[in-house]
Design a protein around this motif. Structure first.
Motif, PDB file in Angstrom:
ATOM      1  N   HIS A   1       0.837  -1.211   0.000  1.00  0.00           N
ATOM      2  CA  HIS A   1       0.000   0.000   0.000  1.00  0.00           C
ATOM      3  C   HIS A   1       0.868   1.255   0.000  1.00  0.00           C
ATOM      4  CE1 HIS A   1      -3.777  -2.102   0.344  1.00  0.00           C
ATOM      5  NE2 HIS A   1      -3.324  -2.781   1.376  1.00  0.00           N
ATOM      6  N   ALA A   2       1.939   1.232   0.786  1.00  0.00           N
ATOM      7  CA  ALA A   2       2.842   2.382   0.833  1.00  0.00           C
ATOM      8  C   ALA A   2       3.536   2.582  -0.509  1.00  0.00           C
ATOM      9  CB  ALA A   2       3.875   2.197   1.944  1.00  0.00           C
ATOM     10  N   LEU A   3       3.925   1.488  -1.154  1.00  0.00           N
ATOM     11  CA  LEU A   3       4.572   1.575  -2.460  1.00  0.00           C
ATOM     12  C   LEU A   3       3.640   2.215  -3.483  1.00  0.00           C
ATOM     13  CD1 LEU A   3       6.860   0.915  -4.462  1.00  0.00           C
ATOM     14  CD2 LEU A   3       5.784  -1.336  -4.763  1.00  0.00           C
ATOM     15  N   ILE A   4       2.410   1.753  -3.549  1.00  0.00           N
ATOM     16  CA  ILE A   4       1.444   2.288  -4.508  1.00  0.00           C
ATOM     17  C   ILE A   4       1.144   3.758  -4.206  1.00  0.00           C
ATOM     18  CG2 ILE A   4      -0.959   2.118  -5.291  1.00  0.00           C
ATOM     19  CD1 ILE A   4      -0.548  -0.977  -5.110  1.00  0.00           C
ATOM     20  N   ALA A   5       0.992   4.102  -2.941  1.00  0.00           N
ATOM     21  CA  ALA A   5       0.724   5.501  -2.571  1.00  0.00           C
ATOM     22  C   ALA A   5       1.904   6.395  -2.946  1.00  0.00           C
ATOM     23  CB  ALA A   5       0.435   5.599  -1.073  1.00  0.00           C
ATOM     24  N   TRP A   6       3.138   5.920  -2.702  1.00  0.00           N
ATOM     25  CA  TRP A   6       4.317   6.719  -3.036  1.00  0.00           C
ATOM     26  C   TRP A   6       4.451   6.899  -4.544  1.00  0.00           C
ATOM     27  CZ3 TRP A   6       9.042   5.581  -5.519  1.00  0.00           C
ATOM     28  CH2 TRP A   6      10.020   6.576  -5.403  1.00  0.00           C
ATOM     29  N   LEU A   7       4.244   5.811  -5.294  1.00  0.00           N
ATOM     30  CA  LEU A   7       4.318   5.913  -6.755  1.00  0.00           C
ATOM     31  C   LEU A   7       3.285   6.896  -7.285  1.00  0.00           C
ATOM     32  CD1 LEU A   7       4.851   2.162  -7.703  1.00  0.00           C
ATOM     33  CD2 LEU A   7       6.505   4.007  -8.004  1.00  0.00           C
ATOM     34  N   ALA A   8       2.058   6.811  -6.775  1.00  0.00           N
ATOM     35  CA  ALA A   8       0.992   7.707  -7.226  1.00  0.00           C
ATOM     36  C   ALA A   8       1.354   9.165  -6.936  1.00  0.00           C
ATOM     37  CB  ALA A   8      -0.324   7.337  -6.547  1.00  0.00           C
TER      38      ALA A   8
ATOM     39  N   LYS B   1      -4.106   6.437  -7.392  1.00  0.00           N
ATOM     40  CA  LYS B   1      -3.643   5.092  -7.014  1.00  0.00           C
ATOM     41  C   LYS B   1      -4.290   4.016  -7.870  1.00  0.00           C
ATOM     42  CE  LYS B   1      -4.259   6.023  -2.530  1.00  0.00           C
ATOM     43  NZ  LYS B   1      -4.335   5.794  -1.079  1.00  0.00           N
ATOM     44  N   ARG B   2      -5.491   4.264  -8.339  1.00  0.00           N
ATOM     45  CA  ARG B   2      -6.188   3.255  -9.142  1.00  0.00           C
ATOM     46  C   ARG B   2      -5.495   2.996 -10.482  1.00  0.00           C
ATOM     47  NH1 ARG B   2      -9.589   7.747  -9.419  1.00  0.00           N
ATOM     48  NH2 ARG B   2      -9.685   8.638 -11.505  1.00  0.00           N
ATOM     49  N   ASN B   3      -4.602   3.911 -10.896  1.00  0.00           N
ATOM     50  CA  ASN B   3      -3.859   3.736 -12.146  1.00  0.00           C
ATOM     51  C   ASN B   3      -2.629   2.852 -11.977  1.00  0.00           C
ATOM     52  OD1 ASN B   3      -5.719   5.563 -13.071  1.00  0.00           O
ATOM     53  ND2 ASN B   3      -4.244   6.957 -13.950  1.00  0.00           N
TER      54      ASN B   3
ATOM     55  N   ILE C   1       1.747   0.929 -14.530  1.00  0.00           N
ATOM     56  CA  ILE C   1       1.213   2.262 -14.285  1.00  0.00           C
ATOM     57  C   ILE C   1       0.507   2.733 -15.543  1.00  0.00           C
ATOM     58  CG2 ILE C   1       1.793   4.621 -13.631  1.00  0.00           C
ATOM     59  CD1 ILE C   1       4.576   3.197 -12.699  1.00  0.00           C
ATOM     60  N   SER C   2      -0.787   2.941 -15.465  1.00  0.00           N
ATOM     61  CA  SER C   2      -1.550   3.481 -16.588  1.00  0.00           C
ATOM     62  C   SER C   2      -1.326   4.988 -16.614  1.00  0.00           C
ATOM     63  CB  SER C   2      -3.042   3.181 -16.423  1.00  0.00           C
ATOM     64  OG  SER C   2      -3.259   1.805 -16.425  1.00  0.00           O
ATOM     65  N   THR C   3      -0.592   5.433 -17.622  1.00  0.00           N
ATOM     66  CA  THR C   3      -0.204   6.841 -17.679  1.00  0.00           C
ATOM     67  C   THR C   3       0.134   7.233 -19.105  1.00  0.00           C
ATOM     68  OG1 THR C   3       1.330   8.490 -16.802  1.00  0.00           O
ATOM     69  CG2 THR C   3       2.210   6.291 -17.161  1.00  0.00           C
TER      70      THR C   3
END
Length: 100
Positions: free
Chosen positions: A50-57, A64-66, A82-84
């Motif tokens: 969760h921390a990894l996804i939050a930091w990446l976002a 975060k959903r991406n 990562i959808s971007t």
């Protein structure tokens, strides 16, 4: 292009080596065939994921959903998609990799 970084249609994939329990969350360069990320989160009950996804976002300026954890839920070796619309180089700059 790095082996741990690839671009797919409207997405970028990263192969990561994650080090939970670090002093602070940051990109730490390469680790073998992966990009190393130090996380200031314990590897307990999915907190590191969760921390990894939050930091990446936050770093990439996307929701975060991406960000999808494709593999490595209980491993240090993870594949993230990562959808971007960002290019791979823009992703690396946002993560602070090219600034080292």
């Amino acid at each position: 292009m790095k082996l741990w970084l690839s671009q797919h249609t409207q997405a970028v994939r990263l192969t990561l080596h994650v080090q939970p329990g670090a002093k602070k969350t940051e990109c730490a360069g390469e680790h073998g065939d992966a990009l190393k990320i130090r996380l200031n989160a314990p590897p307990v009950d999915g907190k590191a994921n969760h921390a990894l996804i939050a930091w990446l976002a936050k770093q990439l300026g996307c929701p975060k959903r991406n960000i999808t954890l494709l593999s490595g839920e209980k491993s240090r070796h993870k594949i993230i998609e990562i959808s971007t619309s960002l290019t791979p180089d823009e992703v690396l700059i946002a993560l602070g990799y090219l600034c080292k």
